[in-house]
Every structure is written in C-alpha cells, then in structure tokens.
Design an enzyme around this catalytic site. Structure first.
Site, PDB file in Angstrom:
ATOM      1  N   THR A 218      46.517  39.340  45.239  1.00 16.08           N
ATOM      2  CA  THR A 218      45.431  40.199  45.723  1.00 16.08           C
ATOM      3  C   THR A 218      44.287  40.251  44.719  1.00 16.08           C
ATOM      4  O   THR A 218      43.119  40.157  45.084  1.00 16.08           O
ATOM      5  CB  THR A 218      45.952  41.613  46.010  1.00 16.08           C
ATOM      6  OG1 THR A 218      46.683  42.075  44.866  1.00 16.08           O
ATOM      7  CG2 THR A 218      46.846  41.646  47.224  1.00 16.08           C
TER       8      THR A 218
ATOM      9  N   PHE B 247      43.079  48.633  50.057  1.00 16.68           N
ATOM     10  CA  PHE B 247      44.351  48.846  49.383  1.00 16.68           C
ATOM     11  C   PHE B 247      45.355  49.561  50.272  1.00 16.68           C
ATOM     12  O   PHE B 247      46.313  50.173  49.791  1.00 16.68           O
ATOM     13  CB  PHE B 247      44.122  49.649  48.094  1.00 16.68           C
ATOM     14  CG  PHE B 247      43.282  48.911  47.089  1.00 16.68           C
ATOM     15  CD1 PHE B 247      43.828  47.913  46.307  1.00 16.68           C
ATOM     16  CD2 PHE B 247      41.931  49.206  46.951  1.00 16.68           C
ATOM     17  CE1 PHE B 247      43.052  47.215  45.390  1.00 16.68           C
ATOM     18  CE2 PHE B 247      41.150  48.517  46.047  1.00 16.68           C
ATOM     19  CZ  PHE B 247      41.707  47.519  45.253  1.00 16.68           C
TER      20      PHE B 247
ATOM     21  N   CYS C 150      48.588  50.961  48.057  1.00 14.49           N
ATOM     22  CA  CYS C 150      48.887  50.198  46.838  1.00 14.49           C
ATOM     23  C   CYS C 150      48.909  51.106  45.609  1.00 14.49           C
ATOM     24  O   CYS C 150      47.872  51.666  45.231  1.00 14.49           O
ATOM     25  CB  CYS C 150      47.856  49.094  46.669  1.00 14.49           C
ATOM     26  SG  CYS C 150      48.057  48.143  45.152  1.00 14.49           S
TER      27      CYS C 150
END
Length: 512
Positions: free
Chosen positions: A275, A405, A412
């Site tokens: 990511t 996120f 996250c």
C-alpha cells in the site's frame, strides 16, 4: 460466500450472458479497472454477476457514507480476503469480526503506533531510504520506481516489525522469503478469482499443490524467528514482534499465541509494504508529469531542509511537509492502493437506495468511483489537484467520502506509519534529485492485492537545493496551513485520517 441479496435486482452492465453472467465483459488481469469503466451510468449501486456469484458494488459517495455508519454496518470479508486467509490467517486485515484474536491483537498493537513508537521507527525509515539512494546514486539509467519503492517499504516494514533485514539493496538476488511470500500470495488471489467459476474446487487443489512449498517456507521462517525471539528474552523488544510476544492485554492479561503472531506479521508485511509503495509511486507519477507541481514540491522541501541535499528530515519536520501530504492524499483519492472494502449490516436494514440488506449480504465499496463522485469532488474529479485538500477547499466536505485506509474499527491501524514513511521518503527524494519522466509513458496499473503503476520509470540527477528558507525557521513550509490538531472527535471510531474530516493535510496527530 454466496451473496444473493434475497433475489433483489440491481442495474448491471449490458451484455449479460445466461451462465457466465457479466464475466465476459471483465478484464481478468485488471478486474477493478474494468469494473470502474463498466460502472459509468449504472448509478450509485449496481451488480456484477460472475457465474453464480453476485457482487453488489457501491460507487456513490452518499451510499458509501451510509455504509460507514458503525452503528448499522461492520466489515465483511470479500471472496478475495477469504482466499487470503489461507495465507495470512486471522490477521488484523483478514480476521472475522467475531474472532477474539482480532480484538486482542488490535488492543496489544495500538501502543506500537503512538508518537513515541513512531519516533523510534524514524531512524529505521531513514536508514532504508539511505540504502535506496546509494543504489540510485550509482544508477546509469532510469530506475523502476514501483519496484524500488516496493523494496524500500518491504525493508522498512520487516525491520520495524521483527528486526529482520532482507538485504533488498545489497543482495544480487532477492532473499528467498520474498519470492516465496509473493508466490503464496498470488496463489491465494488466484483462488479468490476462480471461486465463482465452474470447477473452482479442482483448480484450487492444483494451485494448493503447486504452491505448498512456498507457503511452508514462509511459515517455517517466521516460526523460527518467533521461536528464536522467545528464547532470547534480553533482546530489544521494541518492534512489533516484541510487543506481541511479551505484552499482555492490560485488562485481561491475555497474550497472542505464536500462530496468530505469525499471522499478524504476515498481515503487516503483505498489506503494509504494497500500500505504501503504491502511494509513493502514484505521487511520483503525478508530480513528475506536472512541472508546476514539482516546482512547488521542490520549494517546500528546500524551505524546510535547506541547501544541503544530504540532510535528513527530523521526526519533528515530517508533519511540516504539508504540500507533500496533499500530493499523497490526492494520489490516494484517484488511486487508493487498497481500492475496495466490503460491508455488511449488523441486522436487517433498508438502505437509502431502497434495497433491503441482511447480515448475510455484503456490498463492495469501490473507492476509485466513490472518490470521483462529482457531487462531492466537483467537475474536476478525474483531475489530479492536491489543492482540493487545502483547508478552505476541504471545509464543508461531507464526512466518510474519502476512505483510502478503510473505515470503522477495522480501518488500517498503521495509516500514520504509512503516511510518516511516505512523506519522509518523498521529502528526501525530491530534495536530492531532479526527476525526468518518459513523455511517451502512459499510466498502466497492475492489480495485485493492491493497485500499483507498472513500467513506470524515472530518470534521476543529483540536484542543488535552493539556498532559500532555513530548516529551523519557525513555521517553515506551506504557510497557508496552520499546524493544529484536527477537531475530529477523539471518540470517533470511523478510522478516518484528518482530511476526511475536512481537516488540513498533515494536521492529524498520533495517538498518545
């Protein structure tokens, strides 16, 4: 995993076939991007039928914001994440909501992302970037940006997670763990893709047989690392592995077992490095294509870091790179590297679209579509414009419409880690190098677990930074953005970063 929604009908692309459904119009190598193209004109919610599996997709910002309501909805596991569980087990990313180890790991790992913890990771991030730049200084031609960003973020996450150096910038060949991990991950992805096809069970067995040795190697290596650390209690335990091994839950005294610790390490390695490397790669792509934006970035880094291209940002300086933060935010708006997540209701509920949703139903929130919804982002939604995240442009923007996120309590946990690393690397890179791009290159995006530019190269030349503003000058940086704490409520469980609450880029604070 069957997702029939009680037989309710949704708009779908033209050309549906009796058995294959909408599969023939999809690009098997780039399914998300083909879904994004096919979503045009279908409205805020639509369906894709791939053989006997129904995918209900949310593309509208208002409906996505509704699904972000934690009192009504929770995380669901899409077929891709169910397949990933065979590799990463019940890690933070792949656990079911009712698995107790998820909540235990989340509580234990929160201290790993406080300001003090981030301060301890800062020199590790700098050291990994230094190794990359040593390699780049010796390069005789263009560099493969995505490949090098992936090496960098893999080294950073492995060193901060379990104090292991894979030697990505010193070995002639990759450490065997890395190709084994990638092969095992791709096997899981293939099984997830094939899940709805006729004969999927037979193909899955063949995939398992071909990749069993890769999975065994990954598991055995991590188990050996965990076992060695358990046998050495005097080893520095400030990395993530140390926290998981030796920290009991503050209320219950529970600890994670070794198998779940392995799953958590795999989760951080897989989800954490791709990511961030994708976010860096997209930011560099857009900056390198726009001389005016690149000049603004150079001005900011020179103002904060001064005329010495070898200087490294301090921990306190990283939040001052507010233009770079906006560049990252905007890149993640257009191409969120984790591009979708699934949601299910906690009980039977009726959506604002009029559809009835039951706990066994799930919908995929397609972030590249949500982040381009013109009702939120305007007529320039498809254009790259970091200034849309300036405070005056963010103010009044609906909440829950920017979700790179994820959302809610399962968002996250490492987002501040990722942003700190990405800003630090961008600042050092732009301070040190002039970037030149190939004008014939057209953005091509590969779809792995995440989105990533492919074939994207940059030419590098050591630059002489401007002798303008001093690094120590009070308030050095973009003066249009005062440094302040985001007013988002500390009790909010949405997991948003600062900009999704209409706060200025870079103003979010670490949890104490």
């Amino acid at each position: 995993m069957r997702n029939d929604w009680g037989g309710q009908k949704f708009p779908h692309p033209a050309g549906r076939k009796p058995i294959a459904g909408d599969a023939l119009g999809a690009d098997p190598l780039k399914p998300l991007q083909s879904t994004l193209r096919r979503s045009v004109g279908l409205g805020p919610i639509f369906e894709l039928k791939i053989f006997d599996q129904k995918f209900v997709v949310v593309a509208g910002a208002e409906l996505a914001a509704e699904l972000a309501d934690e009192s009504r909805f929770e995380k669901a596991l899409s077929p891709a994440l169910v397949a990933l569980r065979e590799f990463a087990g019940a890690g933070l990313f792949t656990a079911y909501n009712d698995e107790t180890d998820w909540a235990l790991a989340h509580d234990l790992l929160r201290p790993a992302f406080t300001r003090d913890a981030m301060r301890s990771y800062h020199p590790i991030m700098l050291a990994a970037a230094r190794e990359l730049f040593d390699q780049w200084d010796a390069a005789t031609g263009p560099v493969d940006v995505s490949a090098d960003m992936t090496k960098l973020t893999m080294e950073t996450i492995s060193r901060t997670s379990f104090s292991t150096d894979f030697g990505s910038f010193t070995r002639d060949e990759p450490h065997p763990f890395i190709p084994a991990m990638i092969a095992a991950l791709r096997a899981g992805q293939r099984k997830g893709t094939l899940n709805s096809m006729p004969g999927a069970a037979v193909m899955a067995k063949r995939i398992d047989k071909r990749n069993a040795h890769h999975l065994a190697y990954v598991d055995n290596l991590l188990d050996e690392i965990i076992s060695a650390r358990r046998a050495s209690p005097d080893v520095d335990d400030h990395d993530l592995l140390g926290i998981m091994l030796h920290t009991p839950h503050p209320e219950t005294g529970e600890r994670l077992d070794d198998v779940n610790i392995r799953h958590q390490i795999l989760t951080f390695l897989v989800a954490g490095h791709e990511t961030t490397s994708g976010a860096l790669s997209f930011a560099l792509y857009y900056l390198s294509r726009d001389p005016a934006l690149l000049a603004r970035a150079h001005e900011e880094v020179d103002t904060i870091l001064g005329p010495d291209r070898d200087v490294e940002p301090t921990f306190e300086q990283v939040p001052k790179f507010r233009f770079l933060r906006r560049v990252l935010d905007e890149g993640l708006r257009l191409w969120p590297t984790a591009p979708a997540y699934a949601r299910s209701p906690r009980e039977v509920t009726t959506l604002s679209s009029g559809h009835v949703m039951r706990p066994q139903d799930w919908a995929l929130v397609l972030l590249p579509a949500v982040h381009r919804d013109r009702t939120v982002w305007g007529d320039t939604a498809d254009e790259f414009d970091p200034d849309r995240f300036l405070p005056e442009n963010s103010r009044g923007r609906p909440t829950h419409t920017y979700k790179p996120f994820g959302t809610g309590e399962r968002s996250c946990i490492g987002r501040q880690f990722a942003l700190h690393e990405a800003i630090l690397v961008l600042a050092r890179m732009l301070h040190r190098y002039e970037l030149t791009h190939d004008p014939s290159y057209e953005l091509s995006i590969t779809e792995r677990l995440t989105l990533m530019p492919e074939g994207f190269e940059l030419g590098l030349r050591l630059r002489t930074p401007s002798a303008g503003g001093a690094a120590s000058a009070p308030g050095a940086g973009d003066q249009s953005e005062p440094s302040r704490t985001c007013p988002a409520s500390s009790s909010d469980q949405s997991g948003l970063n600062a900009t999704s609450q209409g706060c200025p880029s870079g103003s979010a604070t670490y949890p104490e």
